[in-house]
Design an enzyme around this catalytic site. Structure first.
Site, PDB file in Angstrom:
ATOM      1  N   ASP A 229      50.111  45.702  43.294  1.00  0.00           N
ATOM      2  CA  ASP A 229      50.745  45.377  42.027  1.00  0.00           C
ATOM      3  C   ASP A 229      51.708  44.231  42.329  1.00  0.00           C
ATOM      4  O   ASP A 229      52.059  43.982  43.483  1.00  0.00           O
ATOM      5  CB  ASP A 229      51.466  46.599  41.434  1.00  0.00           C
ATOM      6  CG  ASP A 229      51.739  46.404  39.944  1.00  0.00           C
ATOM      7  OD1 ASP A 229      51.641  45.252  39.456  1.00  0.00           O
ATOM      8  OD2 ASP A 229      52.055  47.395  39.254  1.00  0.00           O
TER       9      ASP A 229
HETATM   10  C1  BGC Z   1      52.170  45.570  36.245  1.00  0.00           C
HETATM   11  C2  BGC Z   1      50.664  45.473  36.368  1.00  0.00           C
HETATM   12  C3  BGC Z   1      50.201  44.101  35.993  1.00  0.00           C
HETATM   13  C4  BGC Z   1      50.908  43.083  36.862  1.00  0.00           C
HETATM   14  C5  BGC Z   1      50.521  41.643  36.576  1.00  0.00           C
HETATM   15  C6  BGC Z   1      52.891  44.437  36.941  1.00  0.00           C
HETATM   16  O1  BGC Z   1      54.222  44.419  36.561  1.00  0.00           O
HETATM   17  O2  BGC Z   1      52.604  46.809  36.743  1.00  0.00           O
HETATM   18  O3  BGC Z   1      50.041  46.451  35.568  1.00  0.00           O
HETATM   19  O4  BGC Z   1      48.813  44.002  36.089  1.00  0.00           O
HETATM   20  O5  BGC Z   1      52.305  43.199  36.659  1.00  0.00           O
HETATM   21  O6  BGC Z   1      51.051  41.211  35.375  1.00  0.00           O
END
Ligand code: BGC
Length: 756
Positions: A229
């Site tokens: 993530d």
């Molecule tokens: C989120 C993810 C997301 C990623 C990219 C993170 O803050 O938890 O679900 O895909 O950002 O935007």
């Protein structure tokens, strides 16, 4: 393409570089070897593709796209085929936009109504979440675009999401928090998996060898790459070793250098870097090999699809006196800002820049609608004038429909809700409108349960969840009967937050979040506890009636290696065409471990004309009966009877049948002098072996007894004798059996008991 050969031509620096993003959204290119960059993008219910200013919290603009209903809504459809269609549409959009991977689906379990990100998640039930996730992945990947199932794993709270440790026991992990990932990985092979921010039992998911390698790859057979993530990497080298292939976004070369250094100083095997590079390149080339940027992205057609999907997701929760559907010729009041500006998506990384939206007010053009704003969602207030205007509109109308729910700030990625209430101003508005017009209906826009203090004052409630950009069209279709509502709640609605099983410990203490309620999440808890609910899991009404009957099982007795087929008939006994969801639950009637009363193990959405009847069948395999045995570290079925229940919700079971399942696995037992009689007597083989010992023990007891007074003898019956004896350890033979106690015989019996 020979990926191994390609990787062998790369320098260590190039390979290490490949293991992190080039920027916010791209993997790195290696131009001299013809390795292209590839782009990934949020996800999950449409595209948040950023061309220019980048961020992971949905702050800066992204391209104009189509916002489909969020997972909280699509799960309520209980419709696999429909979720697949949505995936296909998103896959087409990805192809058009040259995206290799869409970042979703998000399958974390809705453990508490408080999780800020509940709207992005499917359900409190792992089976439903897994089925929905697999269906979505199937759709997207049919377009040769990848998915990234997230957030792996146990990211069921936003509070301290980047530091907190989810402390979860083995059985709970296996039965509740992992199965949605497991189903999706085993059945659909998502191209990528996104690890979560949190720690799991003390170790960051981004560097968790058991999670990322032992379980995901070795046990489930995952073949793609694992990405972090955004910003989830703590120790990059530990992560790489554990199985985290791609760090996202870029760490500006810092962590790439750490990888190079670790190889050079001998603390990291270069083969580990090669492996990650290979996995990433496999996916990059799988996409480029099938890239079709000329795929049309017909946004208008997808907007229409979004409306159709949203309509399938709506859950009719209350319909007293058949207040719905509304009649098109009647004067209707639409009250509440959400009628004009619906809340149809949540805040954060999934936030989509919609190319258009349709409100209920727009969709109802041509009908006899009078609108009153009722409240200001952004300011979270309702002035006296607003309420007065709403009351006046309600009085003048045949039916008043209040559009209410949670404003953006109430639920979003990155933080949790602090309570389960709707805004006070909206509750006040609903009470005032209902007092002015007894024919009041509430339409709700929210990503997870809310308290409904006004429930007895209104005649109708329609749960629209966060239904995507075309939610207004869908709402009007359902309100006016062009569509018969067919959604079912993918989660229980407790009356109040303190009824929720995680209430006492949700969020945790500091960075430790203990999941103390264990497997008793959602209806697994409420049904066992017999908690009175606002609405149970699986609940939803229709404008017609359905009847489930004639449940038949293919056998009365099976072994845990055989499958069971359950068939049941479904009939539309009302006067409108409609769809219903046949839900199949399994409950272990007697078990040596704590188990829920029932667990969802099958569902089917069925469409029926008035008077029409269909037969639905379900196949149940070992997994439908099993629990996770922590001694075997495997799924295990205990021999015994299981209830097969077919119902309209977890609290409304129409038909029950019983099957006996015989286990083919013997859980090894080991006995010693401290083992108690009861545990040995419960084992058929043990019962036989121990019989002589038991006799001696009982004789010893009754001898002692005969020396007592008559009164004492009468007071202690043989049954009591045995009951007391059951909890005694074998060693008490020496203390209580008098002269007949023979230590050598005890040893011999123990030996025999422990022989396999
Ligand atoms: C989120 C993810 C997301 C990623 C990219 C993170 O803050 O938890 O679900 O895909 O950002 O935007």
């Amino acid at each position: 393409m020979d990926i191994k050969a390609l990787v062998s031509q790369m320098t260590l620096e190039e390979k290490a570089g490949l293991c992190s993003g080039a920027d916010f959204w791209h993997t790195k290119a290696v131009e001299r070897l013809g390795v292209p960059a590839s782009m990934v993008s949020d996800g999950p219910h449409g595209l948040r593709k950023q061309d220019d200013k980048v961020d992971h919290l949905g702050v800066n603009d992204s391209i104009r796209a189509v916002c489909f209903p969020a997972a909280c809504a699509t799960a309520a459809s209980f419709d696999r085929a429909m979720v697949t269609r949505m995936g296909e549409a998103i896959g087409d959009a990805c192809q058009h936009e040259r995206l290799s991977v869409v970042l979703g689906p998000a399958v974390n379990i809705k453990r508490s109504p408080l999780c800020g990100r509940n709207f992005e998640y499917f359900s409190e039930d792992p089976y439903l979440a897994g089925e929905m996730a697999a269906s979505f992945i199937h759709g997207v990947q049919s377009r040769n675009v990848g998915t990234s199932i997230k957030h792996f794993a146990a990211n069921s709270q936003e509070h301290r999401r980047m530091s907190s440790s989810a402390e979860i026991d083995e059985r709970t992990l296996r039965e509740i928090y992992l199965p949605a990932f497991e189903t999706a990985v085993k059945r659909e092979q998502p191209w990528t998996v996104m690890c979560s921010y949190n720690r799991l039992n003390g170790v960051f998911a981004s560097e968790h060898p058991w999670l990322l390698t032992e379980l995901l790859r070795k046990e489930w057979g995952f073949e793609g790459y694992v990405m972090s993530d955004w910003g989830a990497v703590a120790d990059r080298v530990a992560g790489l070793k554990a199985g985290l292939d791609l760090e996202m976004p870029s760490s500006g070369g810092y962590n790439d250098r750490k990888i190079v250094e670790a190889v050079q100083n001998g603390t990291l095997d270069e083969a580990v870097v090669d492996r990650a590079a290979e996995r990433i390149l496999n996916i990059v080339f799988r996409y480029t090999g099938h890239a079709k940027p000329d795929t049309p992205w017909d946004k208008e057609a997808q907007h229409a699809l979004a409306a159709d999907i949203a309509a399938e997701c709506m859950v009719l929760l209350k319909n007293e006196g058949g207040i719905l559907p509304l009649r098109k010729e009647d004067e209707i009041a639409f009250i509440g800002e959400f009628a004009e500006k619906p809340r149809f998506q949540g805040g954060g990384s999934s936030h989509i820049n919609c190319f258009k939206t349709t409100s209920a007010l727009e969709a109802a053009q041509g009908l006899h609608i009078r609108y009153a704003r009722g409240y200001d969602a952004a300011k979270d207030m309702a002035s006296d004038e607003m309420i007065a205007e709403a009351v006046e509109a309600a009085r003048a109308a045949k039916v008043a429909v209040v559009f209410a729910g949670l404003p953006d700030v109430y639920e979003s990625e990155s933080y949790d809700r602090s309570h389960m209430r709707m805004p006070d101003c909206q509750n006040r508005l609903i009470e005032a409108v209902a007092a002015a017009n007894p024919n009041t209906v509430v339409v709700l826009h929210n990503g997870s349960p809310v308290e409904m203090p006004w429930i007895d004052s209104v005649k109708g409630v329609l749960e629209a969840y966060l239904g995507g950009q075309a939610v207004g069209t869908a709402t009007v279709r359902v309100l006016f009967g062009d569509m018969n509502p067919c959604g079912r709640l993918p989660e229980s609605f407790p009356k109040k937050l303190s009824d929720n099983p995680s209430y006492l410990f949700y969020g945790g203490e500091g960075n430790v979040a203990e999941y103390r309620e264990g497997i008793f999440v959602g209806y697994r808890y409420y049904d066992r506890k017999e908690t009175e609910l606002l609405f149970p899991f699986g609940f939803g009404l229709s404008y017609t009636d359905f009847c489930f009957f004639d449940l038949h099982l293919s056998a009365a007795e099976i072994s845990d290696r055989e499958a069971l087929t359950a068939t049941v008939k479904v009939k539309n006994t009302g006067s409108r065409p409609g769809k219903t969801v046949v839900q199949l639950y399994v409950g272990d009637k007697e078990s040596s471990v704590f188990r829920p009363v029932r667990e969802l193990k099958g569902f089917e959405k069925v469409e029926l004309q008035p008077g029409e009847e269909k037969e639905v069948s379900f196949t149940l395999d070992k997994r439908a009966f099993a629990y996770w045995n922590t001694q075997l570290h495997d799924w295990h079925v205990e021999t015994g009877e299981f209830a097969i229940e077919v119902g309209y919700s977890s609290r409304d079971i129409a038909e029950t049948a019983v099957v006996k399942v015989n286990s083919t696995v013997r859980v090894p037992r080991h006995y010693d002098i401290n083992s108690i009689f009861m545990d040995i007597l419960d084992d058929p083989r043990g019962r036989e072996i121990i019989a002589p010992l038991l006799k001696v023990m009982q004789e010893g007891f009754s001898q002692g007894q005969s020396e007592q007074s008559d009164a004492a003898n009468e007071a202690i019956t043989d049954a009591m004798n045995l009951a007391m004896l059951r909890y005694m350890p074998l060693r008490t033979l020496l203390s209580f059996a008098g002269e007949k106690a023979d230590p050598a015989a005890l040893e011999a019996i123990l030996k025999q008991l422990n022989e396999d």
